[in-house]
Scaffold this motif. Structure first.
Motif, PDB file in Angstrom:
ATOM      1  N   PHE A 219      30.760  48.542  34.759  1.00 34.65           N
ATOM      2  CA  PHE A 219      30.965  47.157  34.348  1.00 34.65           C
ATOM      3  C   PHE A 219      30.109  46.822  33.138  1.00 34.65           C
ATOM      4  N   ASP A 220      30.557  45.821  32.382  1.00 35.50           N
ATOM      5  CA  ASP A 220      29.603  45.096  31.546  1.00 35.50           C
ATOM      6  C   ASP A 220      29.212  43.843  32.315  1.00 35.50           C
ATOM      7  N   CYS A 221      28.342  43.022  31.734  1.00 32.05           N
ATOM      8  CA  CYS A 221      27.744  41.933  32.501  1.00 32.05           C
ATOM      9  C   CYS A 221      28.780  40.942  33.021  1.00 32.05           C
ATOM     10  N   SER A 222      29.686  40.514  32.164  1.00 34.65           N
ATOM     11  CA  SER A 222      30.661  39.510  32.588  1.00 34.65           C
ATOM     12  C   SER A 222      31.792  40.121  33.402  1.00 34.65           C
ATOM     13  N   GLY A 223      32.049  41.421  33.199  1.00 33.42           N
ATOM     14  CA  GLY A 223      33.029  42.086  34.044  1.00 33.42           C
ATOM     15  C   GLY A 223      32.572  42.125  35.495  1.00 33.42           C
ATOM     16  N   LEU A 224      31.258  42.313  35.690  1.00 36.70           N
ATOM     17  CA  LEU A 224      30.716  42.339  37.046  1.00 36.70           C
ATOM     18  C   LEU A 224      30.803  40.969  37.699  1.00 36.70           C
ATOM     19  N   THR A 225      30.391  39.914  36.993  1.00 36.54           N
ATOM     20  CA  THR A 225      30.424  38.583  37.591  1.00 36.54           C
ATOM     21  C   THR A 225      31.852  38.121  37.846  1.00 36.54           C
ATOM     22  N   LYS A 226      32.771  38.476  36.941  1.00 41.50           N
ATOM     23  CA  LYS A 226      34.176  38.106  37.153  1.00 41.50           C
ATOM     24  C   LYS A 226      34.724  38.801  38.394  1.00 41.50           C
ATOM     25  N   ALA A 227      34.442  40.097  38.531  1.00 43.78           N
ATOM     26  CA  ALA A 227      34.946  40.849  39.681  1.00 43.78           C
ATOM     27  C   ALA A 227      34.306  40.351  40.981  1.00 43.78           C
ATOM     28  N   ALA A 228      33.023  39.990  40.922  1.00 42.55           N
ATOM     29  CA  ALA A 228      32.345  39.509  42.128  1.00 42.55           C
ATOM     30  C   ALA A 228      32.995  38.238  42.644  1.00 42.55           C
ATOM     31  N   TYR A 229      33.282  37.310  41.749  1.00 38.71           N
ATOM     32  CA  TYR A 229      33.901  36.067  42.199  1.00 38.71           C
ATOM     33  C   TYR A 229      35.389  36.224  42.493  1.00 38.71           C
ATOM     34  N   ALA A 230      36.027  37.196  41.859  1.00 39.69           N
ATOM     35  CA  ALA A 230      37.418  37.472  42.224  1.00 39.69           C
ATOM     36  C   ALA A 230      37.494  37.934  43.685  1.00 39.69           C
ATOM     37  N   ALA A 231      36.475  38.690  44.133  1.00 41.13           N
ATOM     38  CA  ALA A 231      36.439  39.131  45.527  1.00 41.13           C
ATOM     39  C   ALA A 231      36.305  37.951  46.482  1.00 41.13           C
ATOM     40  N   ALA A 232      35.762  36.843  45.969  1.00 41.94           N
ATOM     41  CA  ALA A 232      35.614  35.632  46.777  1.00 41.94           C
ATOM     42  C   ALA A 232      36.770  34.661  46.586  1.00 41.94           C
ATOM     43  N   GLY A 233      37.801  35.080  45.833  1.00 46.97           N
ATOM     44  CA  GLY A 233      38.968  34.229  45.618  1.00 46.97           C
ATOM     45  C   GLY A 233      38.798  33.193  44.532  1.00 46.97           C
ATOM     46  N   ILE A 234      37.799  33.377  43.662  1.00 49.36           N
ATOM     47  CA  ILE A 234      37.542  32.427  42.576  1.00 49.36           C
ATOM     48  C   ILE A 234      37.754  33.151  41.247  1.00 49.36           C
ATOM     49  N   THR A 235      38.605  32.604  40.401  1.00 52.97           N
ATOM     50  CA  THR A 235      38.924  33.222  39.115  1.00 52.97           C
ATOM     51  C   THR A 235      37.984  32.709  38.034  1.00 52.97           C
ATOM     52  N   LEU A 236      37.343  33.627  37.340  1.00 52.96           N
ATOM     53  CA  LEU A 236      36.467  33.287  36.220  1.00 52.96           C
ATOM     54  C   LEU A 236      37.056  33.834  34.925  1.00 52.96           C
ATOM     55  N   PRO A 237      36.750  33.220  33.780  1.00 55.08           N
ATOM     56  CA  PRO A 237      37.132  33.820  32.504  1.00 55.08           C
ATOM     57  C   PRO A 237      36.486  35.200  32.352  1.00 55.08           C
ATOM     58  N   ARG A 238      36.933  35.976  31.402  1.00 60.65           N
ATOM     59  CA  ARG A 238      36.467  37.352  31.285  1.00 60.65           C
ATOM     60  C   ARG A 238      35.112  37.488  30.612  1.00 60.65           C
ATOM     61  N   VAL A 239      34.835  36.710  29.564  1.00 65.51           N
ATOM     62  CA  VAL A 239      33.609  36.952  28.797  1.00 65.51           C
ATOM     63  C   VAL A 239      32.542  35.924  29.150  1.00 65.51           C
ATOM     64  N   ALA A 240      31.286  36.297  28.883  1.00 65.47           N
ATOM     65  CA  ALA A 240      30.147  35.482  29.312  1.00 65.47           C
ATOM     66  C   ALA A 240      30.167  34.084  28.709  1.00 65.47           C
ATOM     67  N   GLN A 241      30.520  33.973  27.431  1.00 58.66           N
ATOM     68  CA  GLN A 241      30.547  32.658  26.800  1.00 58.66           C
ATOM     69  C   GLN A 241      31.541  31.738  27.499  1.00 58.66           C
ATOM     70  N   ASP A 242      32.716  32.268  27.806  1.00 58.00           N
ATOM     71  CA  ASP A 242      33.733  31.451  28.468  1.00 58.00           C
ATOM     72  C   ASP A 242      33.333  31.118  29.899  1.00 58.00           C
ATOM     73  N   GLN A 243      32.650  32.021  30.568  1.00 59.38           N
ATOM     74  CA  GLN A 243      32.165  31.724  31.913  1.00 59.38           C
ATOM     75  C   GLN A 243      31.145  30.590  31.875  1.00 59.38           C
ATOM     76  N   TYR A 244      30.275  30.618  30.887  1.00 57.36           N
ATOM     77  CA  TYR A 244      29.289  29.537  30.735  1.00 57.36           C
ATOM     78  C   TYR A 244      29.993  28.215  30.442  1.00 57.36           C
ATOM     79  N   ASP A 245      30.960  28.250  29.547  1.00 58.05           N
ATOM     80  CA  ASP A 245      31.673  27.029  29.173  1.00 58.05           C
ATOM     81  C   ASP A 245      32.484  26.464  30.350  1.00 58.05           C
ATOM     82  N   ALA A 246      32.946  27.340  31.238  1.00 60.05           N
ATOM     83  CA  ALA A 246      33.780  26.893  32.352  1.00 60.05           C
ATOM     84  C   ALA A 246      32.991  26.111  33.391  1.00 60.05           C
ATOM     85  N   GLY A 247      31.674  26.375  33.489  1.00 60.79           N
ATOM     86  CA  GLY A 247      30.853  25.632  34.440  1.00 60.79           C
ATOM     87  C   GLY A 247      31.279  25.841  35.880  1.00 60.79           C
ATOM     88  N   PRO A 248      30.990  24.855  36.734  1.00 64.04           N
ATOM     89  CA  PRO A 248      30.173  23.657  36.469  1.00 64.04           C
ATOM     90  C   PRO A 248      28.700  24.001  36.311  1.00 64.04           C
TER      91      PRO A 248
END
Length: 311
Positions: A219-248
């Protein structure tokens, strides 16, 4: 025995009062010995074990009682497990007693640091008093003294990154208090994300990597966090900047909770993200050449920007 039972009952009553009236003094992370057990700890930990965890941890400055208790929970459910090796004999790995010591290790520890009076004579790994004091001494000599390296001390106890993460998460759950300035225990989605990330420990950093399930080695950093939350049924954007912008966003000054995403860089140029697991630690895919690992979420010159709470 009547006096002992009365003392135990009195201490539990005192702890309940402290948890109710003094919860505002709880410390975030694992930095101090003044943390009080919350309702989860009081209901889960047998009173005699709770006393021993707190008293034994006090013999090692910087060792939180909650970490010692979390090891007791993970190993044998505070001595309640009926598996082989808990009350007699050893398990398949040769471990014995409520704190699951290898017998040579236990004997060496109590030789170096004899437990105080109150246990068996000679000390026994099956005696909760002796086992818990020995565990405190072992953690202390392994890096826990003065809080120098709590995760490292835990890993010495069991050489597995998943074990370190599980103990830290359990320890935080014993002292959390929602809305009172301390970290809360992880909710179901956050816990699922943390559990997923624990399962990826040791995989290599790979730029653009989404993990083995996507055909990548790591993984890269945001790939890991995206996959972790996908396992919990929560969809995150792919890259770190977009994950930060998505909040909350977690408001500045508010305590982090296990499961929060922690970001680094500037608000308009996020270059790294990790998954906070409690106790000042995160799981992240740091950089090329480094595997997915547990490490402090704050350090000198880290460029920390803030956190979001997807769960």
């Amino acid at each position: 025995m009547g006096k002992i039972a009365a003392a135990v009952a009195g201490l539990v009553a005192l702890l309940v009062l402290l948890a109710a009236a003094g919860a505002g003094s709880l410390l975030s992370g694992f930095g101090g010995g003044t943390q009080q057990p919350n309702s989860s700890a009081l209901s889960d930990i047998p009173p005699d074990y709770l006393i021993l965890y707190r008293e034994a941890a006090a013999t090692c400055p910087g060792l939180p009682w909650s970490v010692l208790a979390a090891i007791g929970k993970v190993e044998t459910d505070h001595g309640r497990s009926t598996l082989p090796g808990v009350h007699s004999g050893t398990n398949s790995a040769g471990a014995a007693g409520p704190m699951q010591f290898l017998l040579p290790t236990f004997n060496a520890v109590v030789h170096r640091t004899p437990p105080p009076p109150g246990g068996a004579n000679p000390p026994s790994p099956y005696n909760p008093h002796d086992a818990i004091y020995a565990a405190a001494a072992y953690l202390c000599e392994s890096g826990a003294r003065n809080g120098k390296d709590i995760p490292g001390a835990i890993k010495t106890y069991n050489h597995a990154d998943w074990y370190v993460a599980e103990v830290l998460t359990q320890a935080q759950a014993y002292v959390s208090a929602a809305g009172l300035g301390a970290e809360t225990a992880p909710g179901p989605a956050a816990l699922e994300a943390i559990n997923y990330a624990e399962g990826q420990l040791g995989l290599p950093y790979e730029w653009g990597g989404d993990g083995p399930a996507a055909g990548d080695a790591g993984f890269d950093c945001s790939g890991l966090t995206k996959a972790a939350y996908a396992a919990a049924g929560i969809t995150l954007p792919r890259v770190a900047q977009d994950q930060y912008d998505a909040g909350p966003r977690v408001p500045v000054g508010q305590a982090l909770e296990p499961g929060d995403l922690v970001f680094y860089g500037t608000p308009k140029d996020i270059h790294h993200v990790g998954l906070y697991i409690g106790g000042g630690q995160m799981i992240d895919a740091p950089r090329p050449g480094k595997a997915v690992r547990i490490e402090p979420h704050r350090y000198a010159g880290d460029g920390y920007v803030g956190a979001t709470r997807p769960a």
